[in-house]
Design an enzyme around this catalytic site. Structure first.
Site, mmCIF file in Angstrom:
data_model
loop_
_atom_site.group_PDB
_atom_site.id
_atom_site.type_symbol
_atom_site.label_atom_id
_atom_site.label_comp_id
_atom_site.label_asym_id
_atom_site.label_seq_id
_atom_site.Cartn_x
_atom_site.Cartn_y
_atom_site.Cartn_z
ATOM 1 N N LYS A 11 14.180 10.165 21.480
ATOM 2 C CA LYS A 11 14.851 9.487 22.584
ATOM 3 C C LYS A 11 15.200 8.053 22.199
ATOM 4 O O LYS A 11 14.315 7.199 22.151
ATOM 5 C CB LYS A 11 13.964 9.483 23.839
ATOM 6 N N ASP A 66 6.468 8.307 29.816
ATOM 7 C CA ASP A 66 6.931 7.492 28.690
ATOM 8 C C ASP A 66 5.890 6.398 28.447
ATOM 9 O O ASP A 66 5.837 5.404 29.185
ATOM 10 C CB ASP A 66 8.292 6.862 28.993
ATOM 11 N N LYS A 119 10.240 7.648 20.994
ATOM 12 C CA LYS A 119 11.305 6.902 21.660
ATOM 13 C C LYS A 119 11.410 5.531 21.032
ATOM 14 O O LYS A 119 10.393 4.911 20.697
ATOM 15 C CB LYS A 119 10.972 6.809 23.155
#
Length: 318
Positions: A254, A155, A218
């Site tokens: 996400k 991430d 995300k």
């Protein structure tokens, strides 16, 4: 996992000519929770799906290998055995999608995942999380360290300064470099939406990240003042849909930060189903970044099975 997004050439005309109508976004987002309800056994089924799409996260300054291993135990067996037995034996095989930790905690998480036959992934935050305000060389080394330690997902966080100043070529180049450093590990690009100033910038940063090869986009680090909200999620999902229509490549989504209740997870599942379709309703293309969400989902499933709500000590989390 789904076929990875290879990215494409940077289309500045598409990026710079994109604008978001805030009132329209707000009206559409409001309908997601005001006109949709899921009850009884259907709600239980949706909550079980939410579990399989959850990145169970611990990103505390006091993290130790011990609490990471305990968290991995919950990841491998997210429901109490008696709840699973009541819902059906197949739910005993249920796991979360991944455990998300800092790079230094990856070896402990990987060892625990191997004991669980790698039924879930190990994700690491990297690239100067949460600010991204570090030299690119340092951020790339952090990615390589996490991958070498066994992380299967990374991430990464963008440098929000580049997005705020409309330096799209530089942002594109940085995300491309991050993708290369990730190698076979899937890359989730964190936009830090609470620090991007407008929904138009959120949309443009989403496009640039996908063009540069993001496997997921995300919302947040969870450390900003504003994190995952449905209007922001709607804008990012529209960017994903538009990118898929133009290129044929699917990119995952996400939301993370502030997702704490089972009701929250249902709202996000509704958003994905209505904006992206059933193809995205799986762990390959949708994740929920959360630390306390699983406890409330388990609490709701306990109520579905027994007719009463559990006390906090009956559903412990590591």
């Amino acid at each position: 996992m789904a076929e990875r997004n290879p990215g494409c050439d940077l289309d500045l005309a598409w990026v710079e000519n994109s604008y978001i109508n805030l009132p329209s976004v707000q009206r559409r987002a409001a309908t997601l929770t005001s006109s949709r309800t899921v009850k009884k056994q259907w709600q239980a089924a949706w909550l079980l799906r939410a579990i399989t799409c959850t990145d169970l996260t611990t990103l505390g300054g006091d993290d130790t290998d011990g609490n990471v291993v305990r968290l991995c135990g919950k990841a491998a067996q997210p429901l109490r055995h008696d709840i699973s037995a009541s819902l059906g034996d197949w739910t005993k095989e249920l796991t979360v999608a991944a455990v998300c930790v800092y790079p230094s905690r990856v070896p402990a998480a990987v060892a625990a995942a191997r004991k669980a036959d790698n039924k879930y992934g190990v994700a690491a935050v990297a690239t100067g999380f949460p600010s991204g305000q570090y030299p690119l060389s340092t951020r790339l080394e952090e990615i390589k360290f996490a991958v070498a330690s066994g992380a299967t997902e990374i991430d990464v966080v963008i440098n929000r300064t580049l997005a705020l100043l409309n330096k799209w070529e530089e942002l594109y180049a940085e995300v491309q470099a991050m993708r290369e450093a990730c190698g076979d590990a899937h890359m989730k690009v964190i936009l830090g939406v609470g620090e991007l100033g407008s929904l138009t910038t959120v949309y443009r940063a989403s496009l640039v990240s996908m063009m540069a090869g993001a496997d997921f986009i995300k919302t947040s680090t969870g450390k900003e003042g504003v994190n995952a909200t449905l209007p922001i999620g709607l804008v990012m999902c529209r960017a994903i849909r538009n990118y898929h229509e133009r290129t044929g490549f699917r990119v995952g989504f996400k939301p993370a930060g502030g997702i704490r209740t089972a009701k929250d997870s249902l709202a996000w599942l509704v958003l994905i189903k209505e904006e992206l379709g059933n193809e995205w309703l799986n762990r390959d293309l949708f994740r929920l970044g959360a630390s306390s969400l699983l406890t409330d989902i388990e609490r709701q499933l306990f109520h579905h099975v027994t007719g009463r709500y559990a006390a906090a000590h009956e559903l412990p989390m590591p």
